[in-house]
Design a protein around this motif. Structure first.
Motif, PDB file in Angstrom:
ATOM      1  N   PHE A  64       0.812  -1.207   0.000  1.00 56.83           N
ATOM      2  CA  PHE A  64       0.000   0.000   0.000  1.00 56.83           C
ATOM      3  C   PHE A  64       0.851   1.265   0.000  1.00 56.83           C
ATOM      4  O   PHE A  64       1.770   1.395   0.814  1.00 56.83           O
ATOM      5  CB  PHE A  64      -0.902   0.015   1.230  1.00 56.83           C
ATOM      6  CG  PHE A  64      -1.830  -1.161   1.287  1.00 56.83           C
ATOM      7  CD1 PHE A  64      -3.058  -1.114   0.646  1.00 56.83           C
ATOM      8  CD2 PHE A  64      -1.468  -2.325   1.947  1.00 56.83           C
ATOM      9  CE1 PHE A  64      -3.914  -2.206   0.672  1.00 56.83           C
ATOM     10  CE2 PHE A  64      -2.311  -3.417   1.979  1.00 56.83           C
ATOM     11  CZ  PHE A  64      -3.539  -3.361   1.351  1.00 56.83           C
TER      12      PHE A  64
ATOM     13  N   THR B 220      -1.354  -1.077  -4.322  1.00 58.24           N
ATOM     14  CA  THR B 220      -2.656  -0.485  -4.021  1.00 58.24           C
ATOM     15  C   THR B 220      -2.432   0.940  -3.509  1.00 58.24           C
ATOM     16  O   THR B 220      -1.691   1.140  -2.547  1.00 58.24           O
ATOM     17  CB  THR B 220      -3.394  -1.313  -2.957  1.00 58.24           C
ATOM     18  OG1 THR B 220      -3.553  -2.643  -3.462  1.00 58.24           O
ATOM     19  CG2 THR B 220      -4.761  -0.727  -2.660  1.00 58.24           C
TER      20      THR B 220
ATOM     21  N   ILE C  27      -3.757   4.223  -1.746  1.00 62.50           N
ATOM     22  CA  ILE C  27      -4.807   4.724  -0.857  1.00 62.50           C
ATOM     23  C   ILE C  27      -4.995   6.206  -1.167  1.00 62.50           C
ATOM     24  O   ILE C  27      -4.055   6.990  -1.037  1.00 62.50           O
ATOM     25  CB  ILE C  27      -4.414   4.523   0.623  1.00 62.50           C
ATOM     26  CG1 ILE C  27      -4.266   3.025   0.946  1.00 62.50           C
ATOM     27  CG2 ILE C  27      -5.426   5.175   1.565  1.00 62.50           C
ATOM     28  CD1 ILE C  27      -5.541   2.213   0.793  1.00 62.50           C
ATOM     29  N   PRO C  28      -6.190   6.607  -1.629  1.00 62.94           N
ATOM     30  CA  PRO C  28      -6.389   8.010  -2.014  1.00 62.94           C
ATOM     31  C   PRO C  28      -6.215   8.935  -0.818  1.00 62.94           C
ATOM     32  O   PRO C  28      -6.670   8.631   0.282  1.00 62.94           O
ATOM     33  CB  PRO C  28      -7.847   8.050  -2.496  1.00 62.94           C
ATOM     34  CG  PRO C  28      -8.271   6.647  -2.666  1.00 62.94           C
ATOM     35  CD  PRO C  28      -7.414   5.815  -1.763  1.00 62.94           C
ATOM     36  N   PHE C  29      -5.560  10.044  -1.046  1.00 67.21           N
ATOM     37  CA  PHE C  29      -5.362  11.036   0.012  1.00 67.21           C
ATOM     38  C   PHE C  29      -5.551  12.410  -0.601  1.00 67.21           C
ATOM     39  O   PHE C  29      -4.770  12.823  -1.451  1.00 67.21           O
ATOM     40  CB  PHE C  29      -3.951  10.901   0.595  1.00 67.21           C
ATOM     41  CG  PHE C  29      -3.661  11.908   1.674  1.00 67.21           C
ATOM     42  CD1 PHE C  29      -3.922  11.613   2.992  1.00 67.21           C
ATOM     43  CD2 PHE C  29      -3.143  13.156   1.366  1.00 67.21           C
ATOM     44  CE1 PHE C  29      -3.675  12.542   3.993  1.00 67.21           C
ATOM     45  CE2 PHE C  29      -2.890  14.095   2.365  1.00 67.21           C
ATOM     46  CZ  PHE C  29      -3.160  13.783   3.681  1.00 67.21           C
TER      47      PHE C  29
ATOM     48  N   LEU D 171      -0.900   7.429   8.409  1.00 68.87           N
ATOM     49  CA  LEU D 171      -0.993   6.562   7.238  1.00 68.87           C
ATOM     50  C   LEU D 171      -0.230   5.262   7.477  1.00 68.87           C
ATOM     51  O   LEU D 171      -0.703   4.174   7.135  1.00 68.87           O
ATOM     52  CB  LEU D 171      -0.462   7.289   6.000  1.00 68.87           C
ATOM     53  CG  LEU D 171      -1.357   8.457   5.542  1.00 68.87           C
ATOM     54  CD1 LEU D 171      -0.656   9.293   4.479  1.00 68.87           C
ATOM     55  CD2 LEU D 171      -2.695   7.942   5.001  1.00 68.87           C
TER      56      LEU D 171
ATOM     57  N   ILE E 169      -2.237   2.866   9.621  1.00 69.61           N
ATOM     58  CA  ILE E 169      -3.341   2.146   8.971  1.00 69.61           C
ATOM     59  C   ILE E 169      -2.827   1.183   7.908  1.00 69.61           C
ATOM     60  O   ILE E 169      -3.614   0.457   7.305  1.00 69.61           O
ATOM     61  CB  ILE E 169      -4.402   3.094   8.375  1.00 69.61           C
ATOM     62  CG1 ILE E 169      -3.841   3.897   7.208  1.00 69.61           C
ATOM     63  CG2 ILE E 169      -4.995   4.008   9.447  1.00 69.61           C
ATOM     64  CD1 ILE E 169      -4.930   4.611   6.407  1.00 69.61           C
TER      65      ILE E 169
ATOM     66  N   ARG F 113     -11.344   8.526   6.666  1.00 66.97           N
ATOM     67  CA  ARG F 113     -11.507   8.218   5.253  1.00 66.97           C
ATOM     68  C   ARG F 113     -10.454   7.222   4.764  1.00 66.97           C
ATOM     69  O   ARG F 113     -10.788   6.214   4.154  1.00 66.97           O
ATOM     70  CB  ARG F 113     -11.416   9.504   4.425  1.00 66.97           C
ATOM     71  CG  ARG F 113     -11.602   9.189   2.974  1.00 66.97           C
ATOM     72  CD  ARG F 113     -11.888  10.405   2.142  1.00 66.97           C
ATOM     73  NE  ARG F 113     -12.405   9.927   0.881  1.00 66.97           N
ATOM     74  CZ  ARG F 113     -13.026  10.665   0.002  1.00 66.97           C
ATOM     75  NH1 ARG F 113     -13.227  11.932   0.237  1.00 66.97           N
ATOM     76  NH2 ARG F 113     -13.473  10.145  -1.116  1.00 66.97           N
ATOM     77  N   CYS F 114      -9.189   7.522   5.041  1.00 65.10           N
ATOM     78  CA  CYS F 114      -8.125   6.614   4.610  1.00 65.10           C
ATOM     79  C   CYS F 114      -8.290   5.247   5.253  1.00 65.10           C
ATOM     80  O   CYS F 114      -8.002   4.220   4.644  1.00 65.10           O
ATOM     81  CB  CYS F 114      -6.757   7.183   4.947  1.00 65.10           C
ATOM     82  SG  CYS F 114      -6.295   8.580   3.916  1.00 65.10           S
ATOM     83  N   SER F 115      -8.761   5.243   6.488  1.00 62.24           N
ATOM     84  CA  SER F 115      -8.934   3.980   7.198  1.00 62.24           C
ATOM     85  C   SER F 115     -10.015   3.129   6.521  1.00 62.24           C
ATOM     86  O   SER F 115      -9.851   1.916   6.342  1.00 62.24           O
ATOM     87  CB  SER F 115      -9.295   4.285   8.647  1.00 62.24           C
ATOM     88  OG  SER F 115      -9.500   3.110   9.379  1.00 62.24           O
TER      89      SER F 115
ATOM     90  N   MET G 240      -8.597   1.846   3.258  1.00 64.36           N
ATOM     91  CA  MET G 240      -7.696   0.724   3.500  1.00 64.36           C
ATOM     92  C   MET G 240      -8.494  -0.543   3.812  1.00 64.36           C
ATOM     93  O   MET G 240      -8.210  -1.617   3.283  1.00 64.36           O
ATOM     94  CB  MET G 240      -6.761   1.087   4.656  1.00 64.36           C
ATOM     95  CG  MET G 240      -5.764   0.029   5.011  1.00 64.36           C
ATOM     96  SD  MET G 240      -4.614  -0.415   3.677  1.00 64.36           S
ATOM     97  CE  MET G 240      -3.348   0.851   3.888  1.00 64.36           C
TER      98      MET G 240
ATOM     99  N   VAL H  43      -8.744   0.097  11.152  1.00 64.98           N
ATOM    100  CA  VAL H  43      -8.851  -0.614   9.870  1.00 64.98           C
ATOM    101  C   VAL H  43      -9.565  -1.955  10.060  1.00 64.98           C
ATOM    102  O   VAL H  43     -10.461  -2.308   9.281  1.00 64.98           O
ATOM    103  CB  VAL H  43      -7.462  -0.823   9.232  1.00 64.98           C
ATOM    104  CG1 VAL H  43      -7.563  -1.653   7.967  1.00 64.98           C
ATOM    105  CG2 VAL H  43      -6.807   0.525   8.939  1.00 64.98           C
TER     106      VAL H  43
END
Lengths: 312, 312, 312
Positions: free
Chosen positions: A39, A65, A67-69, A89, A92, C52-54, C57, C281
């Motif tokens: 990720f 993969t 992860i959108p940020f 980040l 997670i 959101r990121c969590s 993921m 997560v």
């Protein structure tokens, strides 16, 4: 852990290895791919189509993969530090971050603190290592080696993210570097080249490396600046005719058509401008691979999210 | 290379083929899927939930890889032309672009210049070909054929992206088209239908095709306009009662509830509004497939990123 | 259909099941995974990195396909209702939506109307069920059980999304809850704990659960508030020394370093702050799985997109 924040700290053999890895991805689609899902996240605190999309593409081609940020909807707006954002980040499950940031050397303390590798995608007027590496790859593809090549870097040398490190790397690799462009944009702190006139540069070198005028960083009236710049310092249709046989044109893009380079030259036979963009993907695959391999190696050794120390 | 910028240039058999491909994706989940990873990007220069998410879904269902592209963080803000943006994406490996743009006919010169197919997802007050095709699919699913059908297109005919092309295509396919709505929104340049009264239209036709009032394109006071519009030209609960047996209601959405159509009718038995949205995904799968098949065929023949020509 | 809008409606055994599922994802990477491609969308009407990121993921780790949805480029800006947005997404194939929304109890009517499950990722000053669950998981991992534990929730109790539901759940599960913090931020409507002094709380409990000061919700001058808050109510380096052996520190983050907690304590040995993020997560995997399993069960029974009813 393998950060990539600047090319200056890379050894010559590391550079050549990255170029070779990139070329391998290009030609054979072979090289390192993650054994299981890995990720990454792209943190762009400044606008950029090219670099961002290029990293996204590199990540997809590697099978990572992403992860959108989104900066605009992130806690950065609640005043969170970059360190806390990155460690969040990491907690997670993100294993590497690509960062573009408006602040020069934003990575300086950060690189000793964070638990996952940083790939610098540009900092202020500072570094842009993958741009430098893709320029090198494009030159290497053309001429096989750097020894004895003459290369002119032309334009806004002072505000460029790549002028200094390109000059340094090219010199390290055995090329001779010339600088040309407006007096007021000279960068006296950059010792890796000699200033010569625009016309002389263009007639002499194997590679004309144009720099983008960062209009957004200058205040002067645009259209005047543009016309004047083009005729005095730009690669005009006339000047291109005086270039040596086999010499090529580079530009980091986005191009200001009719300013740094005549509109009709952007896709001319000497131009490697779109080729540079293609190469950018392979360079980014190579450096992502390099940093994630270091993560893979470390995964059994340490537990990143919980960096405990005694307080008392 | 297969652009899709307007339906007007499609032959009747091409339209029927697209509808048939879409229906195949819907019923059998069968049709073209890429043999290896293929890359697309969605360039939305204007707001849109429905169309954008629908294309994203179509891309995912086809197994394509979507490279994120955010207008607000792109070099478009540095003044880059649409041509350069698209060719940049092509250079990094994007094989088709979906574009929504506020400018009418933005694609006109572009389609002859770019090296990858464009799918038009709406231009200004111009075209919206996938919306037209999904309307056709929804009608075909209901009635099997278009021959002899009576269809009313009602509302803001002048500013609609689909009124003209829907009328043209339906006429081509054998249906009879009527127009109804406010005098001031008539579109005299559209020859593919006859103006009749709202009540007559609703009592006569097999398909009531409502158009969205683009409040964002009009200046008049909203709430007055809304109430007045609904009672004079909208599909009220009363009017729906006068519709023929088996006749259906379409609307491109987003719906202004209580304006073009009564709130309680949006999901009534005659309504195919959500069905249209579902069909949109299958239509977009079909047209993406069509354009990417043309890319697949071309991949061994040409090298897209370097369009060289001699300058001297 | 399994919405998750609040923890208050969950039975104790449901909570324990979710915690157990989450722990299973963490330890064994085992549990429910979709048999075929399943689609979700994240609708964030308010800023949030972490949550959101969590969720992104968690979705990726489950192998789900996330359809990007950007509020700023959506039809929500054309005045579309949340109901219509969700049903549009459902029509195109989205099978569950994660929503963060600034409005308290936005989900109240919605949950009876929509055709796909909602996972509430925070509403106004209301609920934030996955935050509550990840707090519970972190406590359970540490102490095995909740019976007899003493837990202090400290800080801005009135504006917190989790204070009330955490207190309620912890009480249900057998823990004793204390509240501490500024007089003016007491929440008299929360009956699940006893107010005590900050120092007493810190010396007494097994878990110090700090709340974030939502500066963006308060008007008072920041820097004054910060210093004053830290010395009077914050977890200072001094106060940490008085904590019991084996007791731990939680904080929902983003942390205001030097306000709720001393900078150097954020990653101290007692801190489980980054551990909470990691657990988030797994909790989100568990609740996504729970809601999508209900969709899987329903898929053969009903056709979601066309909720027909007779109008006449």
């Amino acid at each position: 852990m393998k950060h990539l924040v600047t090319v200056s700290t890379l050894e010559v053999n590391e550079i050549l290895q990255i170029l070779s890895d990139a070329e391998n991805y290009r030609v054979n689609q072979r090289g390192w791919y993650p054994k299981e899902k890995m990720f990454v996240a792209n943190l762009f605190f400044e606008a950029s189509t090219r670099t961002r999309c290029s990293f996204e593409m590199a990540e997809q081609k590697l099978g990572l993969t992403t992860i959108p940020f989104e900066v605009t909807t992130s806690s950065v707006q609640k005043g969170e530090t970059l360190y806390d954002t990155i460690e969040t980040l990491a907690a997670i499950g993100v294993q590497s971050v690509v960062i573009r940031h408006p602040e020069d050397r934003y990575y300086e303390k950060l690189q000793e603190q964070v638990s996952i590798p940083i790939l610098n995608a540009g900092d202020g007027c500072g570094q842009h290592p993958t741009q430098c590496l893709l320029d090198l790859l494009t030159i290497q593809q053309e001429f096989g080696s750097f020894k004895g090549l003459k290369i002119a870097i032309m334009g806004d040398l002072r505000h460029s993210r790549v002028a200094r490190s390109n000059a340094e790397m090219l010199t390290k690799l055995g090329a001779t570097v010339y600088f040309a462009g407006p007096e007021e944009w000279r960068d006296e702190s950059n010792p890796y080249g000699t200033y010569i006139g625009v016309d002389e540069a263009i007639q002499t070198v194997d590679v004309v490396m144009l720099l983008r005028i960062q209009f957004e960083r200058h205040s002067k009236n645009h259209s005047t600046l543009e016309e004047e710049y083009h005729s005095r310092y730009g690669l005009t249709v006339e000047r291109e005719k005086s270039m040596k046989n086999g010499s090529i044109i580079l530009h980091p893009a986005p191009v200001n058509r009719g300013v740094e380079i005549a509109d009709e030259l952007v896709e001319c036979q000497r131009s490697r401008i779109f080729k540079q963009m293609e190469n950018g993907v392979y360079i980014r695959m190579a450096v992502l691979a390099r940093s994630l391999q270091s993560v893979e190696r470390g995964m059994n050794d340490e537990n990143n999210y919980q960096k405990c120390y005694m307080v008392n």
